[in-house]
Scaffold this active site. Sequence first.
Site, mmCIF file in Angstrom:
data_model
loop_
_atom_site.group_PDB
_atom_site.id
_atom_site.type_symbol
_atom_site.label_atom_id
_atom_site.label_comp_id
_atom_site.label_asym_id
_atom_site.label_seq_id
_atom_site.Cartn_x
_atom_site.Cartn_y
_atom_site.Cartn_z
ATOM 1 N N ASN A 37 3.930 0.917 9.064
ATOM 2 C CA ASN A 37 5.240 1.519 8.802
ATOM 3 C C ASN A 37 5.143 3.003 8.448
ATOM 4 O O ASN A 37 6.040 3.777 8.773
ATOM 5 C CB ASN A 37 5.899 0.728 7.654
ATOM 6 C CG ASN A 37 7.021 1.499 7.014
ATOM 7 O OD1 ASN A 37 8.101 1.655 7.599
ATOM 8 N ND2 ASN A 37 6.791 1.996 5.804
ATOM 9 N N THR A 70 17.023 5.996 4.629
ATOM 10 C CA THR A 70 15.765 5.980 3.875
ATOM 11 C C THR A 70 15.506 7.423 3.432
ATOM 12 O O THR A 70 16.399 8.261 3.538
ATOM 13 C CB THR A 70 14.608 5.510 4.784
ATOM 14 O OG1 THR A 70 14.407 6.517 5.792
ATOM 15 C CG2 THR A 70 14.912 4.178 5.461
ATOM 16 N N TYR A 88 7.172 14.242 17.669
ATOM 17 C CA TYR A 88 7.500 12.948 17.048
ATOM 18 C C TYR A 88 7.675 11.895 18.144
ATOM 19 O O TYR A 88 7.104 10.805 18.063
ATOM 20 C CB TYR A 88 8.781 13.082 16.211
ATOM 21 C CG TYR A 88 9.220 11.807 15.524
ATOM 22 C CD1 TYR A 88 8.512 11.310 14.431
ATOM 23 C CD2 TYR A 88 10.328 11.104 15.961
ATOM 24 C CE1 TYR A 88 8.917 10.141 13.796
ATOM 25 C CE2 TYR A 88 10.743 9.944 15.330
ATOM 26 C CZ TYR A 88 10.037 9.463 14.241
ATOM 27 O OH TYR A 88 10.439 8.297 13.621
ATOM 28 N N ASP A 135 -3.829 5.945 2.233
ATOM 29 C CA ASP A 135 -3.348 7.049 3.077
ATOM 30 C C ASP A 135 -3.854 6.701 4.474
ATOM 31 O O ASP A 135 -5.068 6.545 4.671
ATOM 32 C CB ASP A 135 -3.947 8.376 2.565
ATOM 33 C CG ASP A 135 -3.481 9.576 3.386
ATOM 34 O OD1 ASP A 135 -3.277 9.426 4.605
ATOM 35 O OD2 ASP A 135 -3.355 10.661 2.807
ATOM 36 N N THR A 188 0.834 -1.204 0.000
ATOM 37 C CA THR A 188 0.000 0.000 0.000
ATOM 38 C C THR A 188 0.870 1.256 0.000
ATOM 39 O O THR A 188 1.985 1.257 0.521
ATOM 40 C CB THR A 188 -0.959 0.033 1.217
ATOM 41 O OG1 THR A 188 -0.219 0.361 2.390
ATOM 42 C CG2 THR A 188 -1.677 -1.289 1.408
ATOM 43 N N SER A 217 8.041 1.749 15.374
ATOM 44 C CA SER A 217 8.258 2.812 16.348
ATOM 45 C C SER A 217 9.570 3.475 15.979
ATOM 46 O O SER A 217 9.831 3.761 14.809
ATOM 47 C CB SER A 217 8.266 2.209 17.756
ATOM 48 O OG SER A 217 8.565 3.181 18.717
ATOM 49 N N LYS A 250 5.412 8.498 18.951
ATOM 50 C CA LYS A 250 6.039 7.161 19.001
ATOM 51 C C LYS A 250 5.913 6.544 20.401
ATOM 52 O O LYS A 250 5.680 5.343 20.534
ATOM 53 C CB LYS A 250 7.514 7.225 18.570
ATOM 54 C CG LYS A 250 7.736 7.584 17.089
ATOM 55 C CD LYS A 250 7.229 6.513 16.113
ATOM 56 C CE LYS A 250 7.627 6.814 14.679
ATOM 57 N NZ LYS A 250 7.033 5.885 13.702
HETATM 58 N N1 NAP Z 1 14.775 6.186 8.747
HETATM 59 C C1 NAP Z 1 14.947 6.356 10.015
HETATM 60 O O1 NAP Z 1 16.010 6.786 10.460
HETATM 61 C C2 NAP Z 1 13.853 5.966 10.973
HETATM 62 C C3 NAP Z 1 14.209 5.721 12.300
HETATM 63 C C4 NAP Z 1 13.217 5.332 13.186
HETATM 64 C C5 NAP Z 1 11.917 5.160 12.758
HETATM 65 N N2 NAP Z 1 11.598 5.415 11.453
HETATM 66 C C6 NAP Z 1 10.195 5.200 11.045
HETATM 67 O O2 NAP Z 1 10.154 4.370 9.900
HETATM 68 C C7 NAP Z 1 8.921 4.564 9.218
HETATM 69 C C8 NAP Z 1 9.155 4.616 7.723
HETATM 70 O O3 NAP Z 1 9.987 5.712 7.403
HETATM 71 P P1 NAP Z 1 11.274 5.569 6.486
HETATM 72 O O4 NAP Z 1 12.459 5.799 7.341
HETATM 73 O O5 NAP Z 1 11.206 4.345 5.668
HETATM 74 O O6 NAP Z 1 11.130 6.904 5.592
HETATM 75 P P2 NAP Z 1 10.615 7.092 4.072
HETATM 76 O O7 NAP Z 1 11.521 6.378 3.144
HETATM 77 O O8 NAP Z 1 10.475 8.558 3.886
HETATM 78 O O9 NAP Z 1 9.189 6.390 4.059
HETATM 79 C C9 NAP Z 1 8.075 6.955 4.711
HETATM 80 C C10 NAP Z 1 6.854 6.259 4.163
HETATM 81 O O10 NAP Z 1 5.701 6.657 4.905
HETATM 82 C C11 NAP Z 1 4.703 7.004 3.969
HETATM 83 N N3 NAP Z 1 3.698 7.908 4.506
HETATM 84 C C12 NAP Z 1 3.840 9.118 5.109
HETATM 85 N N4 NAP Z 1 2.637 9.617 5.431
HETATM 86 C C13 NAP Z 1 1.705 8.709 5.020
HETATM 87 C C14 NAP Z 1 0.291 8.643 5.070
HETATM 88 N N5 NAP Z 1 -0.465 9.630 5.597
HETATM 89 N N6 NAP Z 1 -0.323 7.536 4.567
HETATM 90 C C15 NAP Z 1 0.398 6.531 4.028
HETATM 91 N N7 NAP Z 1 1.730 6.551 3.909
HETATM 92 C C16 NAP Z 1 2.378 7.636 4.417
HETATM 93 C C17 NAP Z 1 5.464 7.632 2.811
HETATM 94 O O11 NAP Z 1 4.628 7.694 1.678
HETATM 95 P P3 NAP Z 1 4.818 8.787 0.501
HETATM 96 O O12 NAP Z 1 5.836 8.203 -0.444
HETATM 97 O O13 NAP Z 1 3.474 8.936 -0.096
HETATM 98 O O14 NAP Z 1 5.317 10.053 1.145
HETATM 99 C C18 NAP Z 1 6.591 6.618 2.694
HETATM 100 O O15 NAP Z 1 6.166 5.460 2.031
HETATM 101 C C19 NAP Z 1 8.294 5.822 9.823
HETATM 102 O O16 NAP Z 1 7.240 5.434 10.689
HETATM 103 C C20 NAP Z 1 9.432 6.441 10.628
HETATM 104 O O17 NAP Z 1 8.964 7.180 11.737
HETATM 105 C C21 NAP Z 1 12.538 5.827 10.558
#
Ligand code: NAP
Length: 283
Positions: A91, A191, A156, A64, A40, A142, A160
């Site tokens: 996620n 990411t 944020y 979404d 999704t 998380s 979490k």
């Molecule tokens: N990377 C890190 O360092 C890190 C560390 C700890 C936790 N996290 C967590 O990991 C998760 C994924 O993030 P990521 O690091 O993989 O970053 P990312 O590559 O920017 O991916 C974020 C994803 O979330 C989606 N998203 C945002 N708002 C949304 C909504 N309203 N409905 C559906 N999808 C939505 C984005 O979709 P679009 O493409 O449409 O924007 C994208 O697919 C998040 O929950 C983040 O808090 C990340």
Amino acid sequence: MNSDKNRVTPKVWLITGCSTGFGRALAEAVLKQGDYLLATARKPEQLRALTKHYPETAKAVRLDVTVSQDIQAAVDTAIATFGRIDVLVNNAGYGLIGALEEVNDTDIRRQFETNFFGALRLIRTVLPLMRQQGSGHIVNMSSTAGLVGFGGSSIYCGAKFALEGTSEALAKEVKSFGIKVTLIEPGAFRTDFNGRSLAAAEQSIDAYVPVSGASLQWFKEMDGKQLGNPRSAAQAIIQAVESPHPPMRLALGTDAMSLIQEKLEWVKTDLDAWQQVTVSTDY
Ligand SMILES: NC(=O)c1ccc[n+]([C@@H]2O[C@H](COP(=O)([O-])OP(=O)(O)OC[C@H]3O[C@@H](n4cnc5c(N)ncnc54)[C@H](OP(=O)(O)O)[C@@H]3O)[C@@H](O)[C@H]2O)c1
């Protein structure tokens, strides 16, 4: 279809936010090992390569997490297509930088709508099915920021932390139904998070420049240099889901490890130092 001979049946996964990052890496990994996936994303056209490569096992839909109709439709499609949902991965999410005094109500609500209420909506929609199945695994993305408060990320962290508390209690509510819950707590991973998925408060107050200003600067400078590899994270998440004894919490990354250990020591130090006061308040 299944490359690992020890696995009895392929699982059906529903993952939110499969366009990039952790969601994308996990989507590719589960499909590669022969599992089924309802992939999704807000823009499902971004998932075309996945469904093209795995036409029999992957289906893509628009989701979404702030839109209730999208959630119900996605869950209905998963059931109609694959007959069940074994693993739900919440996620989708983004970062919000700004001290509590800098962010406005709209920033705060939007952050909680996506990072907390979005996950709750998915869980509440999927739970009746998982209870009926007598099995299921809810994996909530998380963060180290779900256990450790970082200055400049109070909202944020708040969202979490809320996900952590709710997940821990939920695990106890659904254990007897055969449903498992796991929190994933990554450190900094390479990411799109530090780039397009990082929002900053519109208002900046000079006094907070050394805190939230420095934090925003750090995220920007770290973009592309984070220690964590999302493909390795995907393998770790799969390992946890396949385990007969999955953890309640799975920290990912050496940074996550040391930050969480520091937090636990801090909690213990306060608890020990104030023990006499703590135990003095009973009738
Ligand atoms: N990377 C890190 O360092 C890190 C560390 C700890 C936790 N996290 C967590 O990991 C998760 C994924 O993030 P990521 O690091 O993989 O970053 P990312 O590559 O920017 O991916 C974020 C994803 O979330 C989606 N998203 C945002 N708002 C949304 C909504 N309203 N409905 C559906 N999808 C939505 C984005 O979709 P679009 O493409 O449409 O924007 C994208 O697919 C998040 O929950 C983040 O808090 C990340």
